[in-house]
Scaffold this motif. Structure first.
Motif, PDB file in Angstrom:
ATOM      1  N   THR A   1       0.845  -1.060   0.027  1.00 40.11           N
ATOM      2  CA  THR A   1      -0.034   0.013   0.017  1.00 40.11           C
ATOM      3  C   THR A   1       0.769   1.200  -0.136  1.00 40.11           C
ATOM      4  O   THR A   1       0.701   2.149  -0.801  1.00 40.11           O
ATOM      5  CB  THR A   1      -0.770   0.013   1.161  1.00 40.11           C
ATOM      6  OG1 THR A   1      -1.726  -1.170   1.269  1.00 40.11           O
ATOM      7  CG2 THR A   1      -1.890   1.363   1.119  1.00 40.11           C
ATOM      8  N   TYR A   2       2.011   1.259   0.836  1.00 38.01           N
ATOM      9  CA  TYR A   2       2.854   2.528   1.006  1.00 38.01           C
ATOM     10  C   TYR A   2       3.427   2.523  -0.471  1.00 38.01           C
ATOM     11  O   TYR A   2       3.617   3.582  -0.662  1.00 38.01           O
ATOM     12  CB  TYR A   2       3.813   2.049   2.186  1.00 38.01           C
ATOM     13  CG  TYR A   2       4.373   3.575   2.656  1.00 38.01           C
ATOM     14  CD1 TYR A   2       5.375   3.995   1.693  1.00 38.01           C
ATOM     15  CD2 TYR A   2       4.295   3.986   3.760  1.00 38.01           C
ATOM     16  CE1 TYR A   2       5.940   5.199   2.194  1.00 38.01           C
ATOM     17  CE2 TYR A   2       4.994   5.059   4.295  1.00 38.01           C
ATOM     18  CZ  TYR A   2       5.774   5.537   3.537  1.00 38.01           C
ATOM     19  OH  TYR A   2       6.709   6.425   4.200  1.00 38.01           O
ATOM     20  N   LEU A   3       4.036   1.494  -0.952  1.00 40.04           N
ATOM     21  CA  LEU A   3       4.784   1.537  -2.339  1.00 40.04           C
ATOM     22  C   LEU A   3       3.884   2.154  -3.292  1.00 40.04           C
ATOM     23  O   LEU A   3       4.402   3.146  -3.946  1.00 40.04           O
ATOM     24  CB  LEU A   3       5.269   0.125  -2.447  1.00 40.04           C
ATOM     25  CG  LEU A   3       6.260   0.066  -3.762  1.00 40.04           C
ATOM     26  CD1 LEU A   3       7.604   1.055  -3.333  1.00 40.04           C
ATOM     27  CD2 LEU A   3       6.883  -1.166  -3.990  1.00 40.04           C
ATOM     28  N   ASN A   4       2.673   1.696  -3.539  1.00 39.30           N
ATOM     29  CA  ASN A   4       1.659   2.212  -4.369  1.00 39.30           C
ATOM     30  C   ASN A   4       1.679   3.586  -4.199  1.00 39.30           C
ATOM     31  O   ASN A   4       1.557   4.348  -5.319  1.00 39.30           O
ATOM     32  CB  ASN A   4       0.324   1.632  -4.363  1.00 39.30           C
ATOM     33  CG  ASN A   4       0.400   0.205  -4.892  1.00 39.30           C
ATOM     34  OD1 ASN A   4       1.097   0.160  -5.640  1.00 39.30           O
ATOM     35  ND2 ASN A   4      -0.574  -0.782  -4.298  1.00 39.30           N
ATOM     36  N   LYS A   5       1.278   4.170  -2.924  1.00 35.14           N
ATOM     37  CA  LYS A   5       1.094   5.615  -2.542  1.00 35.14           C
ATOM     38  C   LYS A   5       2.438   6.209  -3.109  1.00 35.14           C
ATOM     39  O   LYS A   5       2.260   7.469  -3.622  1.00 35.14           O
ATOM     40  CB  LYS A   5       0.752   5.736  -1.305  1.00 35.14           C
ATOM     41  CG  LYS A   5      -0.723   5.271  -0.914  1.00 35.14           C
ATOM     42  CD  LYS A   5      -0.931   5.443   0.649  1.00 35.14           C
ATOM     43  CE  LYS A   5      -2.628   5.307   0.825  1.00 35.14           C
ATOM     44  NZ  LYS A   5      -3.377   6.021   0.253  1.00 35.14           N
ATOM     45  N   PHE A   6       3.438   5.811  -2.730  1.00 31.89           N
ATOM     46  CA  PHE A   6       4.815   6.275  -2.937  1.00 31.89           C
ATOM     47  C   PHE A   6       5.026   6.505  -4.435  1.00 31.89           C
ATOM     48  O   PHE A   6       5.295   7.632  -4.991  1.00 31.89           O
ATOM     49  CB  PHE A   6       5.967   5.559  -2.361  1.00 31.89           C
ATOM     50  CG  PHE A   6       7.240   6.072  -2.585  1.00 31.89           C
ATOM     51  CD1 PHE A   6       8.128   5.406  -3.430  1.00 31.89           C
ATOM     52  CD2 PHE A   6       7.583   7.531  -2.282  1.00 31.89           C
ATOM     53  CE1 PHE A   6       9.259   5.959  -3.730  1.00 31.89           C
ATOM     54  CE2 PHE A   6       8.805   7.909  -2.453  1.00 31.89           C
ATOM     55  CZ  PHE A   6       9.928   7.081  -3.158  1.00 31.89           C
TER      56      PHE A   6
END
Length: 667
Positions: free
Chosen positions: A498-503
């Protein structure tokens, strides 16, 4: 048992057949396959084996020709044929196939037939709400294509669905059926609609038993219907409906035995029996025997009445399908005959048979309900498995695409980091020389202001802004990568993805903005929200945030990009992150100085404050550089008319947080 209940039973059987009838040949066919299917369907009452064979042949041709439209219509015919044969599993199977195939084509005719058969199926399962929804969709499509004959039959069928609940809705739809039937000028549909209206009027006479005028008007309407059926005999393919029109009139007449015209009653029964024998319509013939027996019973001719009831029982037992309820009614009538003749031995014998078939009727109803429940369960299970397979396939595709996206993002990040390091190294190598040349450059800038045109000056300022912006991106990337690394080390895969997608999304937006000379306030705050939500995710939502705008703020105002994020990062990292005894809060507000064309951004947090942050040695070594870059960028914009520098920052700090104010020029 009274006469009225018995005639209601016969009348119900008389109107049940029209519920299952629609004639696909009411309008010019679109293909030979559909014509073949329609012809096969017309044999459903007289030769069910031939009907199934012709329909299966038509279905085979449709599949060989790869015609989804014809395939859906053939399946709809097959479904209704199996309903006529009282085979709920086959009815359900073909109806669902017709609906599924129709969804694979854009042909509205195929969809209309599929909706109609699904409405019939849901009605069969007593799911009236779903049935009405499908029937109305079918009616809309047929009406769109001016197929008023089928519209009439659908509206008639809808009226039967409301027969036990709402007289107003029954009346509404029978009148719609009558209107569409007249528009079609089709004898079959007109008779179908008139049978529905007759059913409605008969129901009213039962509810208003004292209203003789209503009964007489209803008799007159049903007589006109029977006459219409006789006159148009050659134009009506469903001969059973013709017999039913006469039988329904007889059933209504016997409801008022003291007022009825005996000759008219006898003539209607004779006509119904003649039609039933000629066209082998077994149900109407059997019901005719029952009604004639009731008439003879009323006349006191007990021996003849008894003979009629026994003949009706024998006829029913010879039929290939069971009807325990009608047998119970015949034996109930025989009990009346025995009671009238005071033949108590026969009464006892008839009562035993009556009880037997009543019990069988109950058992049959229970078995049918269990069978329907099983079919519903199997259908629901089939739908569940299909959805599960679709979800699994979709998940596989998503995982595959996610793998590609992650690989691409990592490649972009690696390339970006490499380029950033390369240019950063070059920057530091040349920094000393640049400082030495600063005074010369300043003098050159003053000279350029005098000599260069405004266009050349703006171009040079744009290059300087882009140069300064490039200093911010590595700092931002290193922080985000550290956050992702921390989550990965905690083995929280879902959160890491999730963090990587948002990043990745934020990185793309940042790269996009870094190439622009200015962005709208809307774009800047949207990018800012993405960044803050990443920090919330990393810090387990240990703080809340809000972004507020004054009423006179125009979100399309243009400002320099990527100014606010480094300051927000400082507030989160050094003010909110160290909090342990309370939840953090970050408030960002925007106001405007219209006269000076300046936006005032206030960043306020309830963190530990600057002094505590510096005391704890939490201040990041990149902070001075970030502040310096922002200050230098603003210096290119924020000058008043006298050429004096406008203050960029003010800050206030206490034990409960820090407030930073930044003046942002509107470009």
């Amino acid at each position: 048992m009274d006469h009225l209940h018995f005639t209601k039973r016969y009348f119900f059987h008389a109107i049940l057949i029209p519920l299952m009838v629609f004639n696909a040949s009411l309008k010019a066919q679109d293909s030979k396959i559909e014509s073949l299917a329609s012809q096969g369907y017309s044999y459903r009452f007289t030769d069910s084996a031939k009907a199934k064979q012709m329909l299966n042949n038509a279905l085979l041709l449709a599949r060989k020709s790869n015609s989804k439209k014809d395939e859906a219509i053939c399946l709809a015919f097959l479904a209704l044929t199996y309903r006529r044969l009282n085979s709920p599993k086959e009815f359900n199977n073909y109806a669902e196939q017709a609906y599924k195939i129709s969804s694979q084509t854009n042909d509205e005719r195929a969809k209309a037939y599929a909706y109609m058969v699904m409405g019939n199926l849901k009605s069969y399962f007593d799911e009236n709400t779903a049935a009405l929804n499908y029937q109305l969709q079918a009616n809309t499509l047929f009406e769109k294509h001016k197929n008023y004959a089928l519209c009439a039959q659908i509206c008639a069928d809808i009226s039967y669905s409301f027969s036990l609940s709402s007289d107003d809705r029954v009346e509404k739809y029978v009148r719609e059926a009558m209107k569409h039937a007249q528009q079609s000028s089709n004898a079959e549909s007109i008779l179908h609609a008139r049978l529905a209206m007759g059913s409605y009027l008969t129901g009213l006479t039962d509810k208003h038993a004292d209203n003789i005028s209503l009964w007489e008007n209803s008799v007159q309407f049903l007589k006109q219907t029977a006459d219409y059926a006789s006159v148009n005999n050659n134009r009506i393919p469903s001969k059973s409906n013709i017999a039913i029109s006469h039988l329904n009139l007889a059933a209504l007449l016997i409801r008022r035995p003291k007022l009825m015209d005996g000759m008219l009653f006898t003539r209607q029964l004779d006509t119904a029996i003649a039609i039933s024998k000629k066209y082998n319509v077994k149900v109407t013939y059997r019901n005719s025997l029952g009604l004639r027996g009731k008439y003879l019973l009323y006349q006191g001719e007990y021996s003849r009445a008894k003979k009629m009831f026994l003949e009706g029982i024998a006829y029913q037992l010879r039929l290939p399908y069971k009807d325990h309820e009608i047998l119970a009614q015949f034996y109930a009538s025989l009990k009346e005959v025995a009671a009238s003749e005071k033949d108590y031995s026969s009464y006892y014998r008839y009562d035993q048979s009556f009880s037997k078939y009543n019990r069988l009727t109950y058992d049959e109803t229970m078995q049918r309900n269990l069978q329907l429940a099983e079919i519903k369960f199997e259908s629901a299970e089939k739908i569940r498995k299909i959805k599960q397979l679709e979800n699994e396939k979709l998940l596989q595709e998503k995982n595959k695409n996610l793998g590609y996206v992650i690989s691409l993002i990592l490649l972009v990040i690696v390339i970006f980091i490499f380029i950033s390091f390369y240019y950063r190294k070059r920057f530091y190598q040349k920094q000393a020389d640049n400082l030495k040349q600063q005074q010369i450059n300043d003098q050159l800038k003053l000279n350029l202001l005098e000599k260069d045109s405004l266009e050349n000056l703006l171009a040079k300022l744009s290059l300087e802004r882009r140069f300064l912006q490039s200093q911010m991106d590595p700092h931002f990337i290193f922080n985000c990568l550290a956050n992702i690394q921390s989550i990965i080390l905690k083995d929280d895969r879902t959160k890491a993805l999730t963090y990587l997608n948002k990043f990745a999304r934020l990185t793309r937006e940042t790269l996009y903005h870094s190439r622009k000379e200015s962005v709208t306030l809307q774009e800047e705050t949207a990018n800012l929200k993405s960044y803050i939500e990443l920090q919330q995710l990393r810090l387990n939502h240990s703080f809340d945030y809000s972004i507020e705008f004054a009423d006179d703020i125009n979100m399309d105002e243009k400002i320099p990009p990527l100014l606010i994020q480094p300051l927000v990062e400082n507030a989160i990292e050094h003010g909110l992150k160290p909090l342990s005894h309370r939840k953090g809060n970050l408030v960002i507000t925007f106001t405007k100085k219209s006269m000076e064309q300046v936006l005032i951004c206030v960043i306020k947090d309830n963190g530990i404050g600057m002094e505590a942050s510096q005391t704890g040695k939490q201040k990041n070594k990149h902070d001075p550089l970030a502040i310096k870059i922002i200050d230098e960028r603003l210096a290119l914009y924020a000058k008043n008319d006298s050429g004096e520098r406008i203050p960029h920052f003010t800050s206030q700090s206490s034990g409960d947080g820090c407030t930073i104010t930044i003046n942002i020029p509107i470009v």
